[in-house]
Design a protein around this motif. Structure first.
Motif, PDB file in Angstrom:
ATOM      1  N   ILE A 274      34.867  31.208  43.173  1.00 41.73           N
ATOM      2  CA  ILE A 274      36.033  31.798  42.707  1.00 41.73           C
ATOM      3  C   ILE A 274      36.938  30.754  42.322  1.00 41.73           C
ATOM      4  O   ILE A 274      37.524  30.041  43.329  1.00 41.73           O
ATOM      5  N   ASP A 275      37.477  30.557  41.183  1.00 41.86           N
ATOM      6  CA  ASP A 275      38.688  29.804  40.684  1.00 41.86           C
ATOM      7  C   ASP A 275      39.848  30.320  40.735  1.00 41.86           C
ATOM      8  O   ASP A 275      41.049  29.829  41.355  1.00 41.86           O
ATOM      9  N   SER A 276      40.105  31.813  40.124  1.00 37.60           N
ATOM     10  CA  SER A 276      41.231  32.400  40.409  1.00 37.60           C
ATOM     11  C   SER A 276      41.197  33.867  40.152  1.00 37.60           C
ATOM     12  O   SER A 276      40.224  34.249  39.617  1.00 37.60           O
ATOM     13  N   VAL A 277      42.017  34.899  40.957  1.00 38.20           N
ATOM     14  CA  VAL A 277      42.108  36.108  40.789  1.00 38.20           C
ATOM     15  C   VAL A 277      43.454  36.598  40.603  1.00 38.20           C
ATOM     16  O   VAL A 277      44.446  36.406  41.142  1.00 38.20           O
ATOM     17  N   THR A 278      43.855  37.206  39.240  1.00 39.70           N
ATOM     18  CA  THR A 278      45.039  37.476  38.922  1.00 39.70           C
ATOM     19  C   THR A 278      44.974  39.046  38.599  1.00 39.70           C
ATOM     20  O   THR A 278      44.196  39.430  38.010  1.00 39.70           O
ATOM     21  N   ALA A 279      46.259  39.600  39.008  1.00 34.53           N
ATOM     22  CA  ALA A 279      46.457  40.947  38.454  1.00 34.53           C
ATOM     23  C   ALA A 279      47.729  41.080  37.585  1.00 34.53           C
ATOM     24  O   ALA A 279      48.737  40.495  37.910  1.00 34.53           O
ATOM     25  N   VAL A 289      50.374  38.688  39.383  1.00 32.16           N
ATOM     26  CA  VAL A 289      50.290  38.431  40.808  1.00 32.16           C
ATOM     27  C   VAL A 289      48.934  37.754  41.067  1.00 32.16           C
ATOM     28  O   VAL A 289      47.972  38.156  40.613  1.00 32.16           O
ATOM     29  N   GLU A 290      49.371  36.608  41.983  1.00 37.88           N
ATOM     30  CA  GLU A 290      48.053  35.965  42.346  1.00 37.88           C
ATOM     31  C   GLU A 290      47.466  36.472  43.642  1.00 37.88           C
ATOM     32  O   GLU A 290      48.127  37.112  44.711  1.00 37.88           O
ATOM     33  N   ASP A 301      43.571  39.556  47.876  1.00 37.32           N
ATOM     34  CA  ASP A 301      44.820  40.581  47.836  1.00 37.32           C
ATOM     35  C   ASP A 301      46.026  39.786  47.492  1.00 37.32           C
ATOM     36  O   ASP A 301      46.098  38.524  47.792  1.00 37.32           O
ATOM     37  N   GLY A 302      47.139  40.605  47.324  1.00 37.92           N
ATOM     38  CA  GLY A 302      48.413  39.964  47.074  1.00 37.92           C
ATOM     39  C   GLY A 302      49.349  40.902  46.999  1.00 37.92           C
ATOM     40  O   GLY A 302      49.095  42.087  46.554  1.00 37.92           O
TER      41      GLY A 302
END
Length: 554
Positions: A274-279, A289-290, A301-302
């Motif tokens: 995974i490179d990035s997970v954002t909400a 939200v990172e 989670d964040g």
């Protein structure tokens, strides 16, 4: 002559000899200190290090120096001198670090390398400059070394040879060998950049991006001879699979500005990096939200704090997941209710039992309100009836129609005058709204009878006897309802008068009677709240006024 009779001349001579001996001794000691200082000052004070250095020249003509044990050596204090060819000496600090830390100290286990002058056999002298100690002195054969060391063979296996991005790949160099010794070090360049960044017989790594790679292995034997080999690795892209996407708060599913909440997604990470997970937390006034996976379990989670510019109602987040090889997917979390407003309280009312607007101690009072909260829902509705000496009253909605009511009794020490109750409704996240009812008049004080006087004016006349009383009264009360004066005889009312004050004459003529009868005259004052004041006097109609002791409360 006795000894005590020694002449003066002999005594002086003996004393001089003693002084001479003392002076001679002092001179000898002083010379010893001076000479000793000179001797000590001339002694070499630099300690000579001891180190076991091994020198070889590999097949590329590079001089390899290995530190096989002994003292740590500052590189700037060690010189390497070649006795063959035209090349001069140089400090060890100019050599390239091949094994170990690239600091200023040459330590056991480390290997450095540098250039070699022309020639088939090279004389090598390594000296510690401060102490002039010889650390190595020998002839080295350019084809191998003085002992005829043979180079090792490097071999590796790559499993799997075709991997998915994010999948761990194992690199095994256990098939490498050395014909005349053993392999002491294994170095790996796994990303093909020419830097050997991993060490060990077996190493593994997950590659985040798809594409082809060249993997290099370099091995060393115990005399620092080396061998290298390469293998190709193909990495293919991986898909993104999300198993869950959630929003969580403190457990009630409702949030208000200032509350924390956590967004979380669980990703199947086999074969993917995974490179990035954002909400997108804009609905909660939180921006982007990172999400991160701190423990490597695949759950990202964040946490954020709900902002004042969030959107009321049921809200969720859109989560965007990107892998390092360029794949992207989006998922929607579940929802939480955003509550931005307190409950709505309307139609408040306060009613006494007879609905005359006046109450006193022990009267029953009913409080009512309509309450609603479309987002969080109503949790409690309470009325503050403290001014009625009734404390806090819980209001309930028994039939679910949104109307909350409760009943209380006026206590023994309420506050006099116009009094209301405040109704506070609280929703399930703690937001509250308060409204007041109309007032009731609290009156716990009975009217005051300021004047009550009865004069007996009865008398006998020619044809009979007249029973006659002169009655005067006055009552006061801020909320006076009614005042009545009763004239009773034989427990029957003979006459009554009304009004807060008055001066009336009661008269009853009796023919052919010579005396009067007993009468009871009573005054009753009642206020609007029902508080009552009463006094009475009993007297026989005989023309004599009743004494003060005849008056009593009733």
């Amino acid at each position: 002559m006795p000894l005590s009779a020694t002449t003066g001349g002999e005594a002086d001579r003996a004393q001089s000899e003693i002084i001479g001996i003392v002076l001679l001794t002092a001179v000898v000691v002083l010379l010893s200190v001076l000479v000793g200082g000179v001797i000590l000052d001339s002694i070499e004070t630099d300690e000579k290090p001891v180190a076991n250095l091994d020198v070889s020249i590999d097949g590329n003509g590079t001089t390899v120096i290995a530190h096989d044990g002994g003292d740590r050596l500052p590189k700037s204090e060690v010189s390497v001198v070649f006795r063959s060819g035209t090349s001069g000496g140089q400090p060890l600090s100019n050599y390239t670090q091949r094994r170990g830390d690239t600091d200023v100290i040459f330590e056991p286990g480390e290997v450095v390398s540098g250039g070699t002058p022309d020639g088939e056999t090279i004389g090598v002298l390594i000296v510690h400059d401060p102490s002039n100690a010889v650390l190595y002195d020998g002839l080295v054969d350019v084809a191998g070394n003085a002992t005829g060391n043979k180079a090792p063979t490097a071999r590796m296996t790559v499993t799997p040879s075709v991997a998915t991005a994010g999948q761990r790949v194992t690199f095994d160099a256990s098939g490498s060998s050395d014909p005349d010794g053993s392999i002491t070090d294994y170095e790996w360049d796994l990303d093909g950049d020419g830097i050997y960044e991993h060490r060990g017989v077996v190493v593994d790594r997950a590659f985040s991006q798809a594409g082809g790679r060249t993997v290099r292995l370099r091995v060393f034997d115990e005399r620092a001879a080396t061998a290298t080999t390469t293998e190709s690795l193909t990495v293919t892209p991986a898909s993104i699979s999300v198993t869950s996407a959630t929003l969580s708060d403190d457990g009630d599913g409702i949030v208000v500005p200032g509350d924390p909440l956590t967004a979380a997604v669980t990703i199947e990470t086999t074969g993917i990096v995974i490179d990035s997970v954002t909400a997108d937390g804009s609905a909660f006034g939180a921006g982007t939200v990172e999400l991160t996976d701190g423990d490597g379990d695949g759950t990202y989670d964040g946490s954020v704090t709900v902002g004042s510019d969030s959107v009321a109602g049921d809200q969720g987040m859109t989560v965007t997941i990107r892998s390092v090889d360029g794949n992207t997917t989006t998922v929607e979390t579940d929802e939480l209710a955003v509550d931005l407003s307190p409950p709505i309280v309307t139609d408040t009312s306060l009613a006494d039992g007879d609905r005359d607007g006046f109450v006193t101690t022990d009267d029953q009072v009913t409080v009512t309100a309509t309450v609603s909260d479309d987002v969080a829902g109503v949790d409690t509705v309470q009325a503050d009836a403290g001014s009625f000496d009734a404390g806090t009253v819980e209001l309930t909605d028994g039939d679910g129609d949104g109307t909350y009511d409760g009943t209380f009794s006026v206590g023994g020490t309420p506050e006099e005058g116009a009094q209301a109750v405040s109704i506070t409704a609280t929703d399930r996240v703690g937001r509250g709204a308060t409204e007041s009812t109309e007032s009731l008049i609290v009156d716990t004080t009975a009217p005051e009878i300021t004047t009550f006087s009865v004069e007996d004016e009865s008398e006998f006349w020619l044809f009979g006897f007249t029973e006659q009383y002169q009655i005067q009264w006055e009552t006061t009360d801020d909320n006076l309802g009614a005042t009545t004066v009763y004239v009773n005889r034989s427990e029957e009312v003979q006459e009554s008068y009304t009004g807060s004050e008055g001066d009336e004459t009661y008269e009853n003529a009796r023919l052919f009677e010579v005396s009067g009868r007993e009468h009871t005259i009573t005054i009753v004052a009642v206020d609007e709240a029902g508080n009552r004041a009463c006094r009475s006097v009993t007297d026989t109609a005989d023309g004599s006024d009743p004494p003060s002791s005849a008056y009593a409360s009733c």
